[in-house]
Structures are given as structure tokens and as C-alpha cells.
Design a protein around this motif. Structure first.
Motif, PDB file in Angstrom:
ATOM      1  N   ASP A 194     -33.998 -53.253 -12.739  1.00 48.85           N
ATOM      2  CA  ASP A 194     -33.264 -54.066 -11.993  1.00 48.85           C
ATOM      3  C   ASP A 194     -32.211 -54.374 -12.793  1.00 48.85           C
ATOM      4  OD1 ASP A 194     -34.541 -54.130  -9.371  1.00 48.85           O
ATOM      5  OD2 ASP A 194     -35.635 -55.983  -9.953  1.00 48.85           O
ATOM      6  N   VAL A 195     -32.539 -54.703 -14.033  1.00 52.36           N
ATOM      7  CA  VAL A 195     -31.511 -55.047 -15.310  1.00 52.36           C
ATOM      8  C   VAL A 195     -30.944 -53.981 -15.790  1.00 52.36           C
ATOM      9  CG1 VAL A 195     -31.125 -56.275 -17.358  1.00 52.36           C
ATOM     10  CG2 VAL A 195     -32.614 -57.384 -15.512  1.00 52.36           C
ATOM     11  N   ILE A 196     -31.716 -52.864 -16.137  1.00 56.34           N
ATOM     12  CA  ILE A 196     -31.227 -51.632 -16.591  1.00 56.34           C
ATOM     13  C   ILE A 196     -30.339 -51.017 -15.783  1.00 56.34           C
ATOM     14  CG2 ILE A 196     -32.055 -49.360 -17.703  1.00 56.34           C
ATOM     15  CD1 ILE A 196     -34.507 -50.926 -18.620  1.00 56.34           C
ATOM     16  N   PHE A 197     -30.825 -50.740 -14.580  1.00 53.39           N
ATOM     17  CA  PHE A 197     -29.949 -49.536 -13.668  1.00 53.39           C
ATOM     18  C   PHE A 197     -29.031 -50.700 -12.982  1.00 53.39           C
ATOM     19  CE2 PHE A 197     -34.088 -47.548 -14.312  1.00 53.39           C
ATOM     20  CZ  PHE A 197     -33.520 -46.596 -14.979  1.00 53.39           C
ATOM     21  N   CYS A 198     -28.220 -51.394 -13.467  1.00 53.82           N
ATOM     22  CA  CYS A 198     -27.112 -52.168 -12.742  1.00 53.82           C
ATOM     23  C   CYS A 198     -25.984 -52.096 -13.410  1.00 53.82           C
ATOM     24  CB  CYS A 198     -27.599 -53.529 -12.386  1.00 53.82           C
ATOM     25  SG  CYS A 198     -27.768 -54.413 -13.787  1.00 53.82           S
ATOM     26  N   ALA A 199     -24.924 -52.416 -12.905  1.00 51.63           N
ATOM     27  CA  ALA A 199     -23.586 -52.480 -13.451  1.00 51.63           C
ATOM     28  C   ALA A 199     -23.292 -53.521 -14.361  1.00 51.63           C
ATOM     29  CB  ALA A 199     -22.508 -52.277 -12.662  1.00 51.63           C
ATOM     30  N   ASP A 200     -22.673 -53.582 -15.375  1.00 52.62           N
ATOM     31  CA  ASP A 200     -21.987 -54.562 -16.186  1.00 52.62           C
ATOM     32  C   ASP A 200     -20.474 -54.994 -15.789  1.00 52.62           C
ATOM     33  OD1 ASP A 200     -20.356 -55.788 -18.428  1.00 52.62           O
ATOM     34  OD2 ASP A 200     -21.982 -55.272 -19.743  1.00 52.62           O
ATOM     35  N   LEU A 201     -20.357 -56.431 -15.477  1.00 53.63           N
ATOM     36  CA  LEU A 201     -19.017 -57.140 -15.088  1.00 53.63           C
ATOM     37  C   LEU A 201     -17.957 -56.159 -15.557  1.00 53.63           C
ATOM     38  CD1 LEU A 201     -17.751 -58.961 -13.228  1.00 53.63           C
ATOM     39  CD2 LEU A 201     -17.770 -60.512 -15.249  1.00 53.63           C
ATOM     40  N   LEU A 202     -17.832 -55.761 -16.804  1.00 54.97           N
ATOM     41  CA  LEU A 202     -16.672 -54.971 -17.524  1.00 54.97           C
ATOM     42  C   LEU A 202     -16.629 -53.565 -16.809  1.00 54.97           C
ATOM     43  CD1 LEU A 202     -16.749 -56.032 -21.234  1.00 54.97           C
ATOM     44  CD2 LEU A 202     -15.400 -56.878 -19.378  1.00 54.97           C
TER      45      LEU A 202
ATOM     46  N   SER B  41     -20.452 -56.565  -2.050  1.00 53.85           N
ATOM     47  CA  SER B  41     -21.423 -55.429  -2.673  1.00 53.85           C
ATOM     48  C   SER B  41     -21.059 -55.237  -3.893  1.00 53.85           C
ATOM     49  CB  SER B  41     -21.200 -54.160  -1.745  1.00 53.85           C
ATOM     50  OG  SER B  41     -19.650 -53.862  -1.673  1.00 53.85           O
ATOM     51  N   ALA B  42     -19.693 -55.429  -4.402  1.00 55.31           N
ATOM     52  CA  ALA B  42     -19.698 -55.524  -5.959  1.00 55.31           C
ATOM     53  C   ALA B  42     -20.547 -56.453  -6.631  1.00 55.31           C
ATOM     54  CB  ALA B  42     -18.120 -55.598  -6.292  1.00 55.31           C
ATOM     55  N   LEU B  43     -20.467 -57.670  -6.180  1.00 47.23           N
ATOM     56  CA  LEU B  43     -21.680 -58.498  -6.880  1.00 47.23           C
ATOM     57  C   LEU B  43     -23.061 -58.341  -6.713  1.00 47.23           C
ATOM     58  CD1 LEU B  43     -21.478 -61.506  -7.867  1.00 47.23           C
ATOM     59  CD2 LEU B  43     -21.885 -62.409  -5.621  1.00 47.23           C
ATOM     60  N   LEU B  44     -23.115 -57.356  -5.817  1.00 46.34           N
ATOM     61  CA  LEU B  44     -24.820 -57.019  -5.708  1.00 46.34           C
ATOM     62  C   LEU B  44     -24.894 -55.861  -6.457  1.00 46.34           C
ATOM     63  CD1 LEU B  44     -25.524 -56.865  -1.575  1.00 46.34           C
ATOM     64  CD2 LEU B  44     -26.507 -58.473  -3.685  1.00 46.34           C
ATOM     65  N   THR B  45     -24.115 -55.113  -6.713  1.00 48.84           N
ATOM     66  CA  THR B  45     -24.146 -54.052  -7.665  1.00 48.84           C
ATOM     67  C   THR B  45     -24.462 -54.388  -9.560  1.00 48.84           C
ATOM     68  OG1 THR B  45     -23.612 -51.674  -8.076  1.00 48.84           O
ATOM     69  CG2 THR B  45     -21.760 -53.346  -8.416  1.00 48.84           C
ATOM     70  N   LEU B  46     -24.079 -55.805  -9.587  1.00 48.92           N
ATOM     71  CA  LEU B  46     -24.038 -56.431 -11.068  1.00 48.92           C
ATOM     72  C   LEU B  46     -25.679 -56.629 -11.315  1.00 48.92           C
ATOM     73  CD1 LEU B  46     -21.076 -58.778 -11.160  1.00 48.92           C
ATOM     74  CD2 LEU B  46     -21.282 -56.319 -12.127  1.00 48.92           C
ATOM     75  N   GLY B  47     -26.310 -56.484 -10.114  1.00 49.46           N
ATOM     76  CA  GLY B  47     -27.864 -56.678 -10.435  1.00 49.46           C
ATOM     77  C   GLY B  47     -28.296 -58.133 -10.396  1.00 49.46           C
ATOM     78  N   PRO B  48     -29.402 -58.398 -10.806  1.00 47.87           N
ATOM     79  CA  PRO B  48     -29.935 -59.771 -10.772  1.00 47.87           C
ATOM     80  C   PRO B  48     -29.584 -60.783 -11.925  1.00 47.87           C
ATOM     81  CG  PRO B  48     -31.457 -58.415 -11.695  1.00 47.87           C
ATOM     82  CD  PRO B  48     -30.721 -57.562 -11.231  1.00 47.87           C
TER      83      PRO B  48
ATOM     84  N   ILE C 164     -32.269 -75.585 -23.405  1.00 47.27           N
ATOM     85  CA  ILE C 164     -32.986 -74.353 -22.561  1.00 47.27           C
ATOM     86  C   ILE C 164     -32.120 -73.499 -22.361  1.00 47.27           C
ATOM     87  CG2 ILE C 164     -34.276 -73.955 -20.491  1.00 47.27           C
ATOM     88  CD1 ILE C 164     -35.444 -76.914 -20.607  1.00 47.27           C
ATOM     89  N   ASP C 165     -32.131 -72.248 -22.638  1.00 45.21           N
ATOM     90  CA  ASP C 165     -31.363 -70.891 -22.476  1.00 45.21           C
ATOM     91  C   ASP C 165     -31.976 -70.489 -21.167  1.00 45.21           C
ATOM     92  OD1 ASP C 165     -29.806 -71.310 -24.583  1.00 45.21           O
ATOM     93  OD2 ASP C 165     -30.815 -69.912 -25.663  1.00 45.21           O
ATOM     94  N   THR C 166     -31.056 -70.238 -20.290  1.00 48.18           N
ATOM     95  CA  THR C 166     -31.244 -69.519 -19.052  1.00 48.18           C
ATOM     96  C   THR C 166     -30.125 -68.706 -18.798  1.00 48.18           C
ATOM     97  OG1 THR C 166     -31.703 -69.990 -16.501  1.00 48.18           O
ATOM     98  CG2 THR C 166     -29.974 -71.375 -17.474  1.00 48.18           C
ATOM     99  N   ALA C 167     -30.697 -67.315 -17.972  1.00 44.42           N
ATOM    100  CA  ALA C 167     -29.822 -66.402 -17.525  1.00 44.42           C
ATOM    101  C   ALA C 167     -28.835 -66.758 -16.403  1.00 44.42           C
ATOM    102  CB  ALA C 167     -30.403 -65.040 -17.496  1.00 44.42           C
ATOM    103  N   VAL C 168     -27.717 -66.228 -16.214  1.00 43.31           N
ATOM    104  CA  VAL C 168     -26.982 -66.557 -15.193  1.00 43.31           C
ATOM    105  C   VAL C 168     -27.559 -65.489 -13.974  1.00 43.31           C
ATOM    106  CG1 VAL C 168     -24.612 -66.352 -13.878  1.00 43.31           C
ATOM    107  CG2 VAL C 168     -24.944 -67.069 -16.338  1.00 43.31           C
ATOM    108  N   LEU C 169     -28.221 -66.041 -13.088  1.00 39.22           N
ATOM    109  CA  LEU C 169     -28.636 -65.492 -11.735  1.00 39.22           C
ATOM    110  C   LEU C 169     -27.614 -65.248 -10.648  1.00 39.22           C
ATOM    111  CD1 LEU C 169     -31.301 -64.319 -10.587  1.00 39.22           C
ATOM    112  CD2 LEU C 169     -31.577 -66.559  -9.340  1.00 39.22           C
ATOM    113  N   LEU C 170     -27.713 -63.935 -10.120  1.00 43.23           N
ATOM    114  CA  LEU C 170     -26.704 -63.394  -9.405  1.00 43.23           C
ATOM    115  C   LEU C 170     -27.328 -63.236  -7.890  1.00 43.23           C
ATOM    116  CD1 LEU C 170     -24.725 -60.762 -11.314  1.00 43.23           C
ATOM    117  CD2 LEU C 170     -24.055 -63.200 -10.516  1.00 43.23           C
ATOM    118  N   PRO C 171     -26.737 -63.042  -6.767  1.00 42.13           N
ATOM    119  CA  PRO C 171     -27.640 -62.747  -5.357  1.00 42.13           C
ATOM    120  C   PRO C 171     -28.582 -61.761  -5.359  1.00 42.13           C
ATOM    121  CG  PRO C 171     -25.097 -63.110  -5.251  1.00 42.13           C
ATOM    122  CD  PRO C 171     -25.206 -63.142  -6.622  1.00 42.13           C
TER     123      PRO C 171
END
Length: 189
Positions: free
Chosen positions: A41-49, A117-124, A140-147
Motif C-alpha cells: 500500500d505504501v510502495i505502490f502508491c503515488a508521491d504527492l510530487l 481519487s487523486a487523494l486516494l492514489t496517494l495511498g495510506p 511522538i512521531d506519527t505519519a500523516v494518514l490519508l483517506p
């Protein structure tokens, strides 16, 4: 009448798609997870850039050495080149914005579908420049969770494992909004 037609279309689509969903349903019911790829889910997703920077194999990028170094320096494609290619194009984005501004309510659904859908293609998790973005709260470090991360808890949605493929929906919806911009420009001639 509309609801009846929609119901009929959904039933026909379900019958047509049933053979393709069979293996997924079997895996879900037996917990075999043959289609799951650890970290997919993290490897096969798009980067915001990836939405704003052309791919390294773009013909213009390849002819300008400093641009090629810039693009390959900020974009990470080694894991999944195909799934992370979501570059929309600057001129197409300008025409799409024009179409959204000029046609407003008539393209609102398509514009919303493009953005969601662009937001979803960015992954989790939000990634920028190949790095997962983290925020620090009370040391505490936490990743930014997307939809997409929230949708993974839905039945059968977790079997997708490749958020970058949602890019197809991004491009179709984006093309409609862009076409409205082209139509307005054509009317001005």
C-alpha cells in the motif's frame, strides 16, 4: 425509473465481474492473502510530487540534463514506476482549472471526483519526494494518514494493495474537466 436502471446496471456489472472477484472473495473468506504484498500500500502508491513533476522518461526531461537530475532526485520510482506515474501536465491542469471556473456547477462532480481519487492514489500515508511525512506531537512521531488508510478497513477494499492504480479514475475525471476548459476556449475563437 433512475433507481431501477441503476440497480439493473449494478446487477449486470456484478455478474460480469464475478469471475474476476472470485479469487479475492475466496482469499478473504479463507484468509489465504495470496494477493497481499507486505508494504504494498505504501510502495505502490503515488508521491504527492508525482502529480506535478513529469516522469524521468519524459522526452523533454531526458533532453535537459539539469531537469533530469532534478526529477530523478526528488522522485522515487525504483519500486513501482507504472503505479506511481500520475503526472497530469501543467498546461492540462491550467485548462482544467479554467473549465472548472467557467462551468462551475456542471463540472463540480467531475472536479470532486478528480480531487478525491487523486487523494486516494496517494495511498495510506502522505509521501513527498519519496519520504513518508511525519508529524511530531508530544515527542511522538506519527505519519500523516490519508483517506486510503481508512478505506482499508472496509471488506474487500484491503485486497487492492495498489493505490496507484486509482490513477485511471483520476485521469478519466480530469479529462472531463479539462474538456470543459477546451470547450470554453473553443467558444472564444
Amino acid at each position: 425509473r433512475f433507481a431501477g436502471g441503476l440497480t439493473t446496471a449494478m446487477i449486470v456489472a456484478s455478474i460480469i465481474m464475478a469471475p474476476f472477484y472470485g479469487p479475492y472473495i475466496y482469499d478473504t473468506l479463507t484468509h489465504a492473502n495470496r494477493f497481499d504484498y507486505p508494504g504494498g500500500d505504501v510502495i505502490f502508491c503515488a508521491d504527492l510530487l508525482h502529480l506535478f513533476v513529469p516522469v524521468p522518461v519524459h522526452p523533454i526531461v531526458q533532453r535537459i540534463p539539469w531537469l533530469y537530475r532534478f526529477v530523478t532526485g526528488i522522485l522515487r520510482y525504483e519500486n513501482s514506476f507504472v503505479e506511481s506515474t500520475v503526472y497530469l501536465g501543467w498546461s492540462a491542469m491550467a485548462v482544467a482549472v479554467l473549465g472548472a471556473l467557467k462551468y462551475g456547477r456542471r463540472v463540480r462532480l467531475w472536479g470532486t471526483l478528480t480531487l478525491f481519487s487523486a487523494l486516494l492514489t496517494l495511498g495510506p500515508l502522505l509521501q513527498i519526494g519519496g519520504k513518508v511525512i511525519t508529524l511530531t506531537f508530544d515527542d511522538i512521531d506519527t505519519a500523516v494518514l490519508l483517506p486510503y488508510g481508512l478505506l482499508k478497513i472496509l471488506p474487500f477494499y484491503s485486497l487492492g494493495r495498489t493505490p496507484g492504480r486509482i490513477n485511471t479514475l483520476v485521469m478519466v475525471a480530469f479529462a472531463v474537466v479539462c474538456a470543459c476548459g477546451v470547450a470554453w476556449l473553443y467558444q472564444q475563437l
